[in-house]
Design an enzyme around this catalytic site. Structure first.
Site, PDB file in Angstrom:
ATOM      1  N   GLU A  60       8.785  -1.554   9.365  1.00  0.00           N
ATOM      2  CA  GLU A  60       9.828  -1.571   7.954  1.00  0.00           C
ATOM      3  C   GLU A  60      10.355  -0.462   8.375  1.00  0.00           C
ATOM      4  O   GLU A  60      11.993  -0.665   7.859  1.00  0.00           O
ATOM      5  CB  GLU A  60       9.509  -1.998   6.702  1.00  0.00           C
ATOM      6  CG  GLU A  60       9.132  -2.954   6.912  1.00  0.00           C
ATOM      7  CD  GLU A  60       7.516  -3.167   7.169  1.00  0.00           C
ATOM      8  OE1 GLU A  60       7.146  -4.340   7.970  1.00  0.00           O
ATOM      9  OE2 GLU A  60       6.644  -2.340   7.578  1.00  0.00           O
ATOM     10  N   HIS A 129       2.557  -9.666  -0.800  1.00  0.00           N
ATOM     11  CA  HIS A 129       3.468 -10.501  -0.071  1.00  0.00           C
ATOM     12  C   HIS A 129       4.740 -11.004  -1.074  1.00  0.00           C
ATOM     13  O   HIS A 129       5.232 -11.543  -0.901  1.00  0.00           O
ATOM     14  CB  HIS A 129       2.680 -12.058   0.520  1.00  0.00           C
ATOM     15  CG  HIS A 129       1.961 -11.905   1.677  1.00  0.00           C
ATOM     16  ND1 HIS A 129       1.063 -10.477   1.833  1.00  0.00           N
ATOM     17  CD2 HIS A 129       1.870 -11.805   2.894  1.00  0.00           C
ATOM     18  CE1 HIS A 129       0.593 -10.564   4.017  1.00  0.00           C
ATOM     19  NE2 HIS A 129       1.579 -10.950   3.545  1.00  0.00           N
TER      20      HIS A 129
END
Length: 325
Positions: A60, A129
């Site tokens: 990321e 998540h």
């Protein structure tokens, strides 16, 4: 009009902007040939080529840095953070860099970056998540945070986000991806960022929410109506900046407010919005503003998330408390 799920509306918006502007680039983990983990980018690489829709390494921080470099070279990057809980690795790029580029450069450089990311509970995902981390981004000036609750809103807001010259965090609740269909115009259209939507009109209490909780609020409003309580439901749609004008107009009519968010009590944007109402409209209030939120713990394991997450019954309870204050 076409009947679309939210994921179809998002794909349609991406396709629209890839066609409209050759500087729009879509990239992230598995978004190319695989079409993303939720298939939001399915078919786009085949249609627009590997130079414009492509996979990145599982990093990321690299996605964030690449986005900044491309934006400074005139592109309009649309990166995907595969799940919003993974955003910590890119926080320096987002809050430390993207949000400051316009100011730092004296308005000579912009960061037209739209970061897409799924989040939200109720679908039994693994740890990290489902977290609602929108408050971390919303507290940083210089970046907009958008959270649609319907397919129609998702398409119009995403097109607006991609065309915006400032960075936008575009958050997509996983539970809404395929849970229902909505009429969505097939042609391109935009919805103004920073503008809330009154999803249901009422006169007795204002329920403010965003994302999947909007649907819980609407369900609660239906139950309340059976007891002659008319609830007005406001969907923020953009949680930074906040459309305070729409909120105040409603508060001055109903004189009572309940704020609903999936995020924990200390997280999200509830406290900020409530403070704004207290400062600007306290003389219109006939009861304290109450909150419906998740508890102040880390997100529960999936086996317990239905207990941990707020629901429409919690909203009805708080509304009755406000009404009977």
């Amino acid at each position: 009009m076409a009947q679309m799920t939210m994921i179809q509306a998002i794909t349609d918006a991406l396709r629209t902007e890839l066609k409209n502007d050759e500087n729009v680039l879509v990239f992230g983990e598995d978004v190319g040939q695989n079409g993303g983990v939720f298939r939001a980018t399915e078919g786009l690489q085949k249609e627009f080529g590997e130079d414009r829709v492509f996979d990145t390494p599982l990093a990321e921080s690299a996605i964030g840095g690449l986005s900044i470099g491309l934006a400074l070279q005139g592109f309009r990057p649309v990166p995907e953070i595969q799940f919003f809980g993974f955003v910590y690795e890119a926080m320096d790029s987002i809050n430390g860099q993207m949000a400051r580029i316009r100011y730092r450069s004296g308005d000579t450089r912009h960061a037209p970056i739209t970061i897409r990311s799924p989040f939200g509970g109720g679908v039994h995902t693994p740890e990290l998540h489902a977290d609602s981390l929108e408050g971390l981004i919303a507290q940083q000036p210089g970046i907009k945070v958008v959270i649609p609750s319907t397919p129609k809103d998702a398409k119009g807001l995403l097109i607006s986000a991609i065309r915006d010259n400032d960075p936008v965090m575009f958050l997509e609740h996983m539970k809404l991806y395929r849970s229902f269909r909505d009429e969505v115009p097939e042609e391109e259209y935009t919805i103004e960022l920073g503008k809330a939507d009154v999803k249901r009109e009422g006169k007795d209490v204002t329920i403010i929410s965003y994302g999947a909780m909007v649907h819980s609020a609407l369900k609660a409003a239906e139950d309340l109506e059976k007891n002659n309580v008319e609830a007005e439901v406001i969907d923020l749609r953009t949680v930074s900046p906040i459309d305070i004008d729409t909120i105040l107009e409603s508060v001055q009519k109903t004189n009572r407010v309940v704020f609903v968010q999936e995020a924990q009590r200390q997280a999200g944007v509830a406290a900020h919005v409530i403070s704004e109402i207290q400062e600007r409209a306290i003389l219109h209030l006939e009861a304290p503003i109450l909150r419906v939120t998740a508890p102040d713990t880390v997100y529960s394991f999936s086996q317990a998330e239905e207990v941990w997450l707020p629901n429409h019954k919690d909203i009805v309870e708080k509304v009755n408390e406000v009404i009977n204050f």
